[in-house]
Design an enzyme around this catalytic site. Structure first.
Site, short mmCIF file in Angstrom:
data_model
loop_
_atom_site.label_atom_id
_atom_site.label_comp_id
_atom_site.label_asym_id
_atom_site.label_seq_id
_atom_site.Cartn_x
_atom_site.Cartn_y
_atom_site.Cartn_z
N SER A 81 27.58 55.88 17.81
CA SER A 81 26.69 56.73 18.58
C SER A 81 27.40 57.62 19.59
CB SER A 81 25.62 55.89 19.27
OG SER A 81 26.22 54.94 20.13
N CYS A 198 25.38 46.25 22.74
CA CYS A 198 26.24 47.06 21.90
C CYS A 198 27.57 46.35 21.69
CB CYS A 198 26.48 48.42 22.57
SG CYS A 198 27.72 49.44 21.73
N ASP A 205 20.89 46.97 24.96
CA ASP A 205 20.01 47.84 24.18
C ASP A 205 18.62 47.21 24.17
OD1 ASP A 205 21.96 49.79 23.33
OD2 ASP A 205 22.72 48.29 21.92
N HIS A 238 22.15 48.33 16.39
CA HIS A 238 20.71 48.35 16.18
C HIS A 238 20.36 48.02 14.73
CE1 HIS A 238 21.72 51.01 19.54
NE2 HIS A 238 20.47 50.94 19.98
N GLY A 268 22.46 57.95 26.35
CA GLY A 268 23.26 59.13 26.09
C GLY A 268 22.51 60.23 25.38
#
Length: 292
Positions: A81, A198, A205, A238, A268
């Site tokens: 990401s 993460c 998260d 995720h 972000g």
């Protein structure tokens, strides 16, 4: 580290178009940790939303859009990401002759990164907010079914913090085995309490998890919520978290139909929304929740 702590640490953002900023992560890294090897983990889509997409038109004027990337679960890779954020920033001062050129460029680069065709859509902010693009999926939706976040309110004792997801929390008591002739029931359940970490940055998260399942076995909402809470200290992407839940529910409940999807909150300028289904006809439309 500066005297301002981590907030004083700077990140170098590219100012020219740099597609090789994108970093691929093999899906096998997460799937190898799941004790269930089944092709159904490849049925579904990961919807990514990027809220900070900008570039220059031929007059050098900044353009702004919201983007959706639909990455098939069958792709051999996902994109890291932060590398995606850096890539999108590399477009900020790059001139494109049209929105279509931007869309085609991003689709080409993401497709090369993940190893499968990625569908890219760009949306105008005014079109969404005015309702002209009401079918975009960006208008605030709500999970279907019953929220189970209060299922443990009458618990005697505490829910223990564990380091890894624990599928044994879904197990039936020895004296409450399901009957073989029990009719199938469809359950639509969701929780806003999904949390994981993460594996790259160890940042938390948060997400909303929805489960649509048809099974002949009874589902204990308290046990299901306890299982969801077992992800709180788990380091997993995720996509891997959703696939782990899909695999554990498949093995525990032997469902006739199953859909597991999550809407993760934004980090972000990007949110990630994986969905896995037991049959491609169960794949829902992309949507956005209030916390996103």
């Amino acid at each position: 580290m500066s005297i301002h702590g981590v907030l004083g640490e700077s990140t170098s953002y590219p100012k020219t178009y740099q597609p090789d900023t994108l970093y691929a992560i093999p899906r096998a890294m997460g799937r190898n940790d799941i004790n269930w090897q089944d092709d159904k983990l490849q049925l579904g889509v990961d919807w990514w939303h990027a809220f900070e997409v900008s570039w220059l038109n031929s007059q050098g004027i900044s353009q702004m859009a919201i983007a959706r990337f639909a990455i098939p679960a069958s792709s051999p890779n996902i994109v890291e990401s932060k590398s995606l954020k850096l890539y999108l920033n590399s477009l900020n001062f790059t001139e494109f002759e049209s929105w279509q050129a931007v869309q085609q460029t991003i689709a080409k680069d993401l497709t090369a990164c993940v190893g499968a065709d990625v569908e890219v859509s760009l949306f105008e902010l005014d079109a969404i907010s005015s309702g002209k693009d009401a079918n975009s999926g960006f208008l605030i939706a709500h999970p279907q079914g019953k929220c189970i976040d209060q299922a443990l309110d009458n618990l005697q004792g505490k829910v223990e913090l564990v380091e890894h997801p624990d599928a044994t929390l879904l197990a039936d008591d020895a004296d409450s085995k399901p009957s073989h002739d029990q009719a199938e029931t469809e359950y639509q359940l969701y929780s806003n309490l999904l949390r994981s970490n993460c594996p790259v940055t160890n940042q938390p998260d948060w997400g909303t998890l929805a489960i649509d399942i048809t099974t002949s076995q009874d589902i204990d909402e308290a046990k299901l919520l306890t299982y969801i809470l077992s992800f709180r200290q788990h380091n997993g992407f995720h996509e891997q978290c959703v696939e782990q839940i899909f695999a554990d529910l498949s093995q525990r409940y032997n469902p006739a139909k199953l859909m597991v999807r999550a809407w993760y909150t934004r980090r972000g300028g990007i949110d990630i929304n994986p969905c896995r289904v037991s049959d491609s006809i169960l794949l829902p439309q992309p949507s956005r929740l209030v916390r996103q």
